[in-house]
Motif scaffolding. Sequence first.
Motif, PDB file in Angstrom:
ATOM      1  N   ASP A   1       5.769   1.550   8.210  1.00  0.00           N
ATOM      2  CA  ASP A   1       5.942   2.088   7.136  1.00  0.00           C
ATOM      3  C   ASP A   1       7.258   1.874   6.762  1.00  0.00           C
ATOM      4  O   ASP A   1       8.297   1.887   7.271  1.00  0.00           O
TER       5      ASP A   1
ATOM      6  N   SER B   1       0.892  -1.100   0.002  1.00  0.00           N
ATOM      7  CA  SER B   1       0.219   0.060  -0.013  1.00  0.00           C
ATOM      8  C   SER B   1       0.990   1.280   0.009  1.00  0.00           C
ATOM      9  O   SER B   1       2.271   1.198  -0.156  1.00  0.00           O
TER      10      SER B   1
ATOM     11  N   THR C   1      -0.944  -9.132   5.829  1.00  0.00           N
ATOM     12  CA  THR C   1       0.000  -8.091   6.510  1.00  0.00           C
ATOM     13  C   THR C   1      -0.043  -7.160   5.235  1.00  0.00           C
ATOM     14  O   THR C   1      -0.146  -7.410   4.029  1.00  0.00           O
ATOM     15  N   VAL C   2       0.016  -5.921   5.610  1.00  0.00           N
ATOM     16  CA  VAL C   2       0.024  -4.751   4.861  1.00  0.00           C
ATOM     17  C   VAL C   2       1.375  -3.853   5.157  1.00  0.00           C
ATOM     18  O   VAL C   2       1.679  -3.671   6.172  1.00  0.00           O
ATOM     19  N   LEU C   3       2.149  -3.639   4.142  1.00  0.00           N
ATOM     20  CA  LEU C   3       3.139  -2.739   4.108  1.00  0.00           C
ATOM     21  C   LEU C   3       2.979  -1.430   3.240  1.00  0.00           C
ATOM     22  O   LEU C   3       2.540  -1.559   2.034  1.00  0.00           O
ATOM     23  N   ARG C   4       2.962  -0.244   3.836  1.00  0.00           N
ATOM     24  CA  ARG C   4       2.932   0.923   3.452  1.00  0.00           C
ATOM     25  C   ARG C   4       4.204   1.400   3.044  1.00  0.00           C
ATOM     26  O   ARG C   4       5.273   1.557   3.752  1.00  0.00           O
TER      27      ARG C   4
ATOM     28  N   GLU D   1      -7.194  -1.841   2.059  1.00  0.00           N
ATOM     29  CA  GLU D   1      -6.624  -2.282   3.138  1.00  0.00           C
ATOM     30  C   GLU D   1      -7.552  -2.596   4.067  1.00  0.00           C
ATOM     31  O   GLU D   1      -7.514  -3.701   4.835  1.00  0.00           O
TER      32      GLU D   1
ATOM     33  N   ARG E   1      -0.604  -4.909  10.055  1.00  0.00           N
ATOM     34  CA  ARG E   1       0.274  -3.596   9.443  1.00  0.00           C
ATOM     35  C   ARG E   1       1.380  -3.622  10.062  1.00  0.00           C
ATOM     36  O   ARG E   1       1.715  -3.249  11.186  1.00  0.00           O
TER      37      ARG E   1
ATOM     38  N   ALA F   1      -8.097  -6.548   5.878  1.00  0.00           N
ATOM     39  CA  ALA F   1      -8.403  -6.670   7.266  1.00  0.00           C
ATOM     40  C   ALA F   1      -9.266  -7.300   7.795  1.00  0.00           C
ATOM     41  O   ALA F   1      -9.426  -8.141   8.872  1.00  0.00           O
TER      42      ALA F   1
END
Length: 254
Positions: A181, A93, A123-126, A112, A178, A116
Amino acid sequence: MTTILVTGGTGTLGRPVTERLRAHGHEVRVLSRHSRPYTVDLREGGSGLESALAGVHTVVNGATTQRGGDERSAANLIAAARRAGVSHLVCISIVGVDRVPLGHYRTKLAVEQQVAESGLGWTVLRTTQFHDLVVRVFRALARLPAVLLPAHARDQPVEVAEVADRLAEPARAAPAGRVPDMGGPEVRTFESPARACLHATGRRRAVVNVPLAGKTYRAFREGGHLAPGHAVGKGTFEEYLAVRYGHGEGGRRG
């Protein structure tokens, strides 16, 4: 080793992520609109998506488009992943999707939220903007006699190879929600990389900073898209330009 599906696997980020996962011994399937055998448009879903997900443990979702449809694509992917028994969904992201009221950012935030609420491990990476996207923007602006930039705005571009390294880590681990960042090594005004890009491409243009109005501009001006506290990237914008265009006066070699 687990079987991993990389959507958008032929793209700017998907390709190096695939390389890193394969280097660690994983079986990696590449899904995109143009690559075989998993040629799938996620906006449409269908039996091809079901086949691509059969036996897959982890999905790395790198598919995106500026033309719209990311929410529909995510919905199709999530539904098919649940049916296939996928254990982990990893998504890329953008830093600031919850602070900058830009249409594409709002879409990314909605994706996102879909992830969720998917019921899957996730897993989310911005990250901040990739170097190549910054170059594309400046090259487009340089088509005019003068490069017009939003005054008092800054950027923090990051090297995509480093993002691939970071994204491949959770793809090989347990779901983490998450994660922190990731930003490039330098926060700088738009004018600085714009002039560097002009020099590297051998173009002569006046650079004009233009004050703008509106909520989106204010959010950019206030740094809503930046991650100065997570400036973990190492490669600078000038280093990227040197590799892409070559060294020396006048920049481009070919």
